[in-house]
Each structure stands twice: as C-alpha cells, then as structure tokens.
Design a protein around this motif. Structure first.
Motif, short mmCIF file in Angstrom:
data_model
loop_
_atom_site.label_atom_id
_atom_site.label_comp_id
_atom_site.label_asym_id
_atom_site.label_seq_id
_atom_site.Cartn_x
_atom_site.Cartn_y
_atom_site.Cartn_z
N ASP A 170 -8.50 -37.20 3.25
CA ASP A 170 -8.00 -38.30 4.07
C ASP A 170 -8.69 -38.32 5.43
N VAL A 171 -8.93 -37.14 5.99
CA VAL A 171 -9.54 -37.02 7.31
C VAL A 171 -10.57 -35.90 7.27
N VAL A 172 -11.72 -36.16 7.85
CA VAL A 172 -12.76 -35.15 8.00
C VAL A 172 -13.02 -34.99 9.50
N ILE A 173 -12.79 -33.79 10.02
CA ILE A 173 -13.00 -33.51 11.44
C ILE A 173 -14.20 -32.57 11.57
N ILE A 174 -15.17 -32.98 12.38
CA ILE A 174 -16.41 -32.23 12.52
C ILE A 174 -16.55 -31.75 13.96
N ASP A 175 -16.69 -30.45 14.12
CA ASP A 175 -16.92 -29.87 15.43
C ASP A 175 -18.43 -29.73 15.64
#
Length: 507
Positions: free
Chosen positions: A372-377
């Motif tokens: 649902d959500v992809v968070i990239i640092d």
C-alpha cells in the motif's frame, strides 16, 4: 513583522532580556553604593522694603522688591558674597569652586530667595548655606545704602535657617535602580531583535513559511531520549513524540490520497536532521494502522535503517538491483504488523547511477503493486545528488527539516534542487521541535489512545500479491561492483532471507 512575531521573538529570548535587566539593576546598585553621597542644605531669605506703611507705598515697595530679587539671586554666587563666607568658615576652597556647589533661586512673583548648598558632609552643607545667606545679607545692605549716607531701604531676613539634612540628595537609589533596570531591559530587547535578524536557522513553522508555500505535514516533538531509543515502539505511547508520528501519519494520508501517491521519498538538506529515524517511525506508524508498508533503505552512503531495526544489511537493495537475488528473498519482516524492510545491501561505489537506473524504477513499480505504501530513505540533498535523481521515480517527496540545525539558505537550496528535477514535493516535516515555548509545534501529554487501540488487521495477502509480481531483468550498471558483491556475499547469509520471509507468510 507583525505583533505576534515580535512577541515570539521576546518569548524566545526572554532569558537574555531578563539577564540584561538584572545586569542593569546590579550595575546601578553598585554605582549607587560606590558613589559618595551628597547632601543639600537650604536656607530661605525674605526681602523687605522700608516704608511708612501706606497702601500705595506697600504696592510700590512690593514691585520694587520683586524687581530687585532677581539681582540678589545673581549676586549670591559672586566672589563678593562667597569669599566672606569662605573666610568665616575657614574652608580650603576658592570662590569659583564654591560657586559650583551653591545654587540661588527665587519663586515666581515672590520676594523669597532660596540658597541651596551641596556637599559631601551634611553639617558642612548647612554651615555653608547659612554663611552664604549671612554674607548675602551684608552685601545687599552695603550695596543698597544711599551714597549720601543713611540706612539701606532694603533688608534681607532669614525666614528658614539651614539645617543639616538627614538623607542624601544624591545618588537617588530608587531612581538609579529604576533607570538601570529600564536601560538593561532596552538593551536586552535590542539584543534579542539583533540576534533574531542575524540568526538564519530554521526554528519554527513561520521560518519555513518565509521560504516555501509547501505544507508543513507535521512536527516531531523533541525527545532527549530519542538518541538512545529512536524507534516509535520504544517511546511512551502517550508521549508528545509518539503523538507527533500519529499526526504525521494522518496528514500524510490526506496529502497522498488526492494524488494517488504510493511511494514516498524521505530526505533532508544536511546529515543529522533525522530523516532516517523519521522514515523508519513513519513506516512503523503506517503499518500499525493496517497498511502494507515497505521500508527501503536507499541511503547507499550512510545506511542507518538496518541499525535502527536490528536487521541484516549485507543483502538488500543493491543485491536486488544487480540481480544477485530476487527482491522477495531480500524483504525482511519486522514487528508484528505488515512492515517489510529492504535494507541497503553492500555500499556501492556508484550510488547515484544505481538509484537512477532502470532497475531501480522497475523495482519501485514492482513494490507499488504489492504494498500500500513504499517509504524510501535517501541521502541528504545538498551533499550528493542521490535523492534528487531518485525523486524522479517516486510519487512524492517529503523533506525533513531539523529545527535549529539547518539554515534558511540550505533549505532553499534543497527545495530548488527538487524543483529543477520536477519532483512532487508533498510537504515539510519539522523534526526535534520544542514542545513548549514560542516555537513549539508539539502536542501536550494529555490523553490519547494507545497503539493497541489502532487497527492491526492486515490489508493484503503478501503471498497472493507476490505471485503476480513481475520483475524485469536488472540492468547491469557496474560490472566491477557486481563482481565485488558476489565475492563479499556468502550463500549462507543470503539464504536466510527467503526462509525468514516464508515463515512469516505461513504465520
């Protein structure tokens, strides 16, 4: 600036203002004590005209007296009056020096003369005042005598003899303390305004508003224990910091719902602003709300997510980009929610090229179909171009601003670099904001629902979505790095990830 801005400046610098006020009070007090006190003694004379006592003569004499009084006032400070007083008292001074301590005056429309003398000794001040008054009486009598002889028509009489004052006339302690406090207050206020005009660091939301119109998605409350316990799960459930991430999660959902953004890139202007911890905790907060979240550590310069979460780092993003392993075998589950982490893998010699490659774009598209959500640092914007390059492949960008760490110019340069590559800036996240004071963006520690009350039902079946995932063959960006990667990674290390993910799916 409006009145509210000035009040914020005063509240921010109240310590300096109070300190300068106290300093002014202290200095004025010391000066009052150090300065030798002066005493002022006063005597009063009455001027009369000799006449027969008729009404007409009384009026004429009164007019004559008022006209002559001004002359007598001038005579009182001349050597002709002062020298006899000096000789009488036997003091060691000159008429010129004594004239500086003697003041003669008269009240308007009267025939009264006031003679005041200031001296360090109250007794001597009274003695000099009385001696000057007596000398003035004698001098006027001599001056007003007719040339043909006879008695002077003008007589001066002492109506209020001089007395030794009990209290000094100067310095005035109360007045000095008041003036010292006001002077210190004024200097402190000027210093506060000067410090604010010279301070170019981001301190509050108002400072960000002057630079960009992008929304402020939230402020992460400062927590002195965050360095030792950076994860949201380690913080108190009702603490301001925990509530900050819950509020940020809610604002992020509103910011992305209209644009259908599934991949969020988290970056900052400079190192040390807290972007990695913000990305990690945001992923945890979203996973706890029931969303399927993938956290990707794309900071191939200084990866931190694996350290925060206690995961293996040797096989991860770079492993997938070079085709050494499938991404399904590299995703590591974390916690009891639907959070999967793709660590950085081995640090490459060409991070910018890998992050801007077709393989990276394909990997992001594949993760978007599963989560649902992809968070990239990513790394900071100013030192390297990694974040700006990768921002072209994601749905939106969030910039973390460390309050009191980054300057206005640094943030402006960062936002300009994103604008040059047409990145979709979702908003700003302020980190380490004070919970109290004029720059507070936090939330008080009043009752909030705990994390246990949040929904934790999985919103997807990872196994079902993984079966439909298609991943194109990776693009070989660097043959030398691929050779080094295969040489450093052991088969036993890489083989643990599919087994761990398989056990998580069975559960």
């Amino acid at each position: 600036m409006n009145l509210q801005e000035y009040l914020r400046i005063l509240r921010r610098n109240w310590i300096w203002i109070v300190a300068f006020s106290l300093l002014g009070l202290l200095l004025s007090g010391v000066a009052t004590i150090v300065v030798k006190p002066n005493y002022t003694a006063t005597t009063r004379l009455f001027v009369a005209i000799q006449n027969s006592g008729s009404v007409q003569e009384l009026q004429q004499g009164n007019t004559f007296s008022q006209a002559r009084v001004q002359s007598y006032v001038k005579i009182a400070t001349t050597p002709a009056v002062l020298q006899p007083a000096i000789n009488r008292l036997g003091i060691e001074t000159t008429a010129e020096n004594l004239a500086e301590s003697v003041k003669a005056s008269t009240d308007l429309d009267t025939v009264l003369i006031n003679i005041s003398v200031t001296d360090h000794s109250s007794v001597q001040a009274a003695a000099i005042a009385q001696a000057v008054a007596d000398s003035l009486i004698s001098s006027v009598d001599e001056l007003e005598k007719p040339k043909s002889g006879g008695v002077s028509p003008v007589t001066l009489s002492v109506v209020a003899p001089a007395k030794a004052p009990a209290e000094p006339s100067s310095p005035n302690a109360k007045l000095n303390l008041l003036l010292g406090s006001l002077t210190g207050l004024a200097l402190g206020t000027v210093l506060a305004l000067l410090r604010t005009s010279l301070d170019i660091r981001i301190r509050s939301e108002a400072d960000i508003r002057r630079i960009t119109e992008s929304p402020v998605l939230g402020g992460i409350a400062a927590d002195p224990t965050a360095a030792e316990t950076p994860l949201l799960t380690e913080a108190a459930q009702r603490s301001p910091r925990a509530e900050s991430f819950r509020q940020l999660r809610t604002n992020m959902q509103f910011a992305t719902v209209s644009r259908q953004v599934k991949t969020i890139l988290v970056t900052s202007s400079l190192p040390g602003e807290g972007k990695s911890s913000t990305a990690t905790n945001l992923a945890i907060a979203m996973a706890r709300s029931g969303q399927a979240v993938c956290l990707v550590d794309a900071d191939l310069r200084r990866p931190m997510i694996s350290e925060y979460l206690g995961l293996e780092r040797n096989a991860g993003l770079t492993t997938a980009l070079l085709g050494a392993a499938d991404v399904n075998d590299l995703l590591q589950p974390w916690g009891g929610d639907n959070l999967f982490v793709l660590t950085s893998g081995q640090i490459p010699p060409n991070p910018s090229e890998l992050l801007g490659s077709r393989s990276m774009r394909a990997l992001i598209e594949r993760l978007e179909t599963t989560f649902d959500v992809v968070i990239i640092d990513t790394p900071p914007l100013l030192p390297v171009t990694d974040a700006a390059v990768l921002s072209q492949h994601v749905g939106g960008v969030v910039v973390v601003v460390g309050t009191q760490q980054v300057t206005n110019k640094d943030l402006e340069k960062s936002l300009n670099s994103l604008e040059l590559v047409s990145a979709n800036l979702l908003g700003i996240v302020m980190n380490r904001t004070p919970t109290r004071g004029p720059d507070a963006y936090g939330y008080g520690s009043y009752g909030y629902e705990s994390f246990e009350n949040e929904p934790s039902t999985p919103s997807f079946s990872l196994k079902e979505r993984a079966e439909t995932m298609e991943f194109p063959s990776p693009h070989n960006d660097d043959d030398e790095f691929q050779r080094l990667l295969h040489a450093q990674e052991s088969k036993s290390t890489a083989s643990r990830f599919p087994q761990r993910l398989a056990r998580r799916r069975e559960d």
